[in-house]
Motif scaffolding. Structure first.
Motif, PDB file in Angstrom:
ATOM      1  N   THR A 162       0.834  -1.208   0.000  1.00 39.06           N
ATOM      2  CA  THR A 162       0.000   0.000   0.000  1.00 39.06           C
ATOM      3  C   THR A 162       0.863   1.249   0.000  1.00 39.06           C
ATOM      4  OG1 THR A 162      -1.857  -1.104   1.118  1.00 39.06           O
ATOM      5  CG2 THR A 162      -1.716   1.300   1.322  1.00 39.06           C
ATOM      6  N   ASP A 163       1.916   1.243   0.804  1.00 38.10           N
ATOM      7  CA  ASP A 163       2.811   2.400   0.847  1.00 38.10           C
ATOM      8  C   ASP A 163       3.506   2.608  -0.501  1.00 38.10           C
ATOM      9  OD1 ASP A 163       2.222   3.051   3.454  1.00 38.10           O
ATOM     10  OD2 ASP A 163       3.968   2.041   4.312  1.00 38.10           O
ATOM     11  N   ALA A 164       3.863   1.512  -1.176  1.00 37.26           N
ATOM     12  CA  ALA A 164       4.514   1.634  -2.482  1.00 37.26           C
ATOM     13  C   ALA A 164       3.606   2.329  -3.476  1.00 37.26           C
ATOM     14  CB  ALA A 164       4.911   0.253  -3.001  1.00 37.26           C
ATOM     15  N   GLY A 165       2.313   2.010  -3.436  1.00 39.05           N
ATOM     16  CA  GLY A 165       1.358   2.668  -4.328  1.00 39.05           C
ATOM     17  C   GLY A 165       1.020   4.073  -3.888  1.00 39.05           C
ATOM     18  N   LYS A 166       0.808   4.238  -2.600  1.00 32.57           N
ATOM     19  CA  LYS A 166       0.405   5.546  -2.055  1.00 32.57           C
ATOM     20  C   LYS A 166       1.504   6.590  -2.233  1.00 32.57           C
ATOM     21  CE  LYS A 166       0.318   5.819   2.396  1.00 32.57           C
ATOM     22  NZ  LYS A 166      -0.078   5.605   3.804  1.00 32.57           N
ATOM     23  N   GLY A 172       2.049   6.054 -11.881  1.00 31.88           N
ATOM     24  CA  GLY A 172       2.890   4.872 -11.946  1.00 31.88           C
ATOM     25  C   GLY A 172       2.183   3.629 -11.441  1.00 31.88           C
ATOM     26  N   TRP A 173       2.984   2.664 -11.006  1.00 27.52           N
ATOM     27  CA  TRP A 173       2.491   1.345 -10.615  1.00 27.52           C
ATOM     28  C   TRP A 173       3.193   0.866  -9.359  1.00 27.52           C
ATOM     29  CZ3 TRP A 173      -1.018  -1.734 -13.546  1.00 27.52           C
ATOM     30  CH2 TRP A 173      -1.467  -1.123 -14.724  1.00 27.52           C
ATOM     31  N   ALA A 174       2.471   0.079  -8.556  1.00 28.61           N
ATOM     32  CA  ALA A 174       3.061  -0.660  -7.445  1.00 28.61           C
ATOM     33  C   ALA A 174       3.124  -2.124  -7.835  1.00 28.61           C
ATOM     34  CB  ALA A 174       2.236  -0.485  -6.171  1.00 28.61           C
ATOM     35  N   TRP A 175       4.190  -2.820  -7.396  1.00 31.82           N
ATOM     36  CA  TRP A 175       4.421  -4.193  -7.848  1.00 31.82           C
ATOM     37  C   TRP A 175       4.853  -5.123  -6.710  1.00 31.82           C
ATOM     38  CZ3 TRP A 175       3.184  -4.851 -12.845  1.00 31.82           C
ATOM     39  CH2 TRP A 175       3.293  -3.750 -13.722  1.00 31.82           C
ATOM     40  N   LEU A 176       4.435  -6.368  -6.830  1.00 28.30           N
ATOM     41  CA  LEU A 176       5.071  -7.482  -6.134  1.00 28.30           C
ATOM     42  C   LEU A 176       5.773  -8.290  -7.207  1.00 28.30           C
ATOM     43  CD1 LEU A 176       5.563  -9.342  -3.652  1.00 28.30           C
ATOM     44  CD2 LEU A 176       3.476 -10.581  -4.332  1.00 28.30           C
ATOM     45  N   VAL A 177       7.083  -8.452  -7.080  1.00 24.58           N
ATOM     46  CA  VAL A 177       7.841  -9.162  -8.103  1.00 24.58           C
ATOM     47  C   VAL A 177       8.627 -10.306  -7.481  1.00 24.58           C
ATOM     48  CG1 VAL A 177       8.073  -7.055  -9.480  1.00 24.58           C
ATOM     49  CG2 VAL A 177       9.928  -7.733  -7.946  1.00 24.58           C
TER      50      VAL A 177
END
Length: 249
Positions: A162-166, A172-177
């Motif tokens: 959530t913090d990565a997106g917020k 842009g984009w938030a990802w789990l890789v």
């Protein structure tokens, strides 16, 4: 208010709310350093836009039908159109070349290819990462174990994602890789970049992606991106994400 926001809202006002089921097509997320994970899939990501695997209304109330329709038929469709133009201009043989191959060497291509193939690929994954709200609100099995090992708990994982997106500045984009050394990593990319690109600081196979461009949420949530992300968790398609992970891990 930015011009893009005005254009989005203007377009939204003219759009009708449509429904109707489309056939499901799972995207293959292959990269040269990986064996293709989607051996179980009927078809991989192509250079064309695939049908949505659900109705525009399917993700309500988290994502409203009008946003879904405009997002798919306007924004994502434009990326696919521009990809076709870029491939023609740059003499890419789409019959023998995979989108992933271009993304892996995107620094050799034009800005138009980078922006639009990134946008096309990201959205083809994004649609599959979501499903109608259900009781399956958390991963299970090997993915759950890996998340707990990597982030200490599912709740800690959600908070970090959530913090990565917020906190992604601008669009842009938030990802789990999943990285080459089989580690789960959370991060974000600007604009329509993704972790498959050689220009990306975040590298790995995307398992879960979240669109945090304003066009993905502005009609319902206005400037409240955190509210959009919190609601989005209710429509994450964990079955899809788990299959991605299990095929690669």
């Amino acid at each position: 208010m930015t011009n893009s926001r005005r254009d989005f809202i203007k377009t939204a006002g003219k759009a009708g709310i449509a429904a109707g089921l489309a056939s499901t097509v799972l995207p293959a997320l292959a990269k040269e350093s990986y064996k293709s994970p989607f051996h179980f899939a009927a078809k991989g990501v192509s250079f064309q836009q695939n049908p949505l695997p659900y109705a525009y209304t399917a993700l309500e109330p988290a994502i409203d039908a009008m946003t879904m329709e405009i997002h798919y038929t306007k924004h994502a469709a434009t990326y696919a159109k521009n990809v076709a133009e870029a491939c023609t201009a740059e003499k890419v043989n789409t019959a023998s070349t995979k989108p992933e191959e271009i993304l892996a060497g995107i620094s050799k291509y034009s800005t138009k290819m980078r922006n639009n193939l990134g946008g096309h690929y990201n959205h083809e994954l994004f649609w599959q990462c979501m499903a109608a709200p259900s009781s399956n609100t958390a991963p299970t099995g090997k993915l759950a174990d890996a998340i707990n090992k990597s982030f200490n708990s599912f709740e800690a994982f959600k908070a970090q994602f959530t913090d990565a997106g917020k906190n992604r500045f601008g669009s842009g984009w938030a990802w789990l890789v999943l990285t080459n050394d089989k580690k789960l990593v959370i991060g974000s990319t600007p604009n329509q970049d993704n972790p498959l690109m050689d220009v990306s600081d975040l590298k790995g196979m995307p398992l879960l992606g979240l669109d945090v461009w304003e066009h993905a949420y502005y009609l319902k949530y206005q400037n409240k991106r955190p509210d959009y992300i919190n609601a989005w968790w209710s429509v994450v398609n964990w079955n899809f994400v788990q299959k991605n992970y299990e095929a690669l891990a």
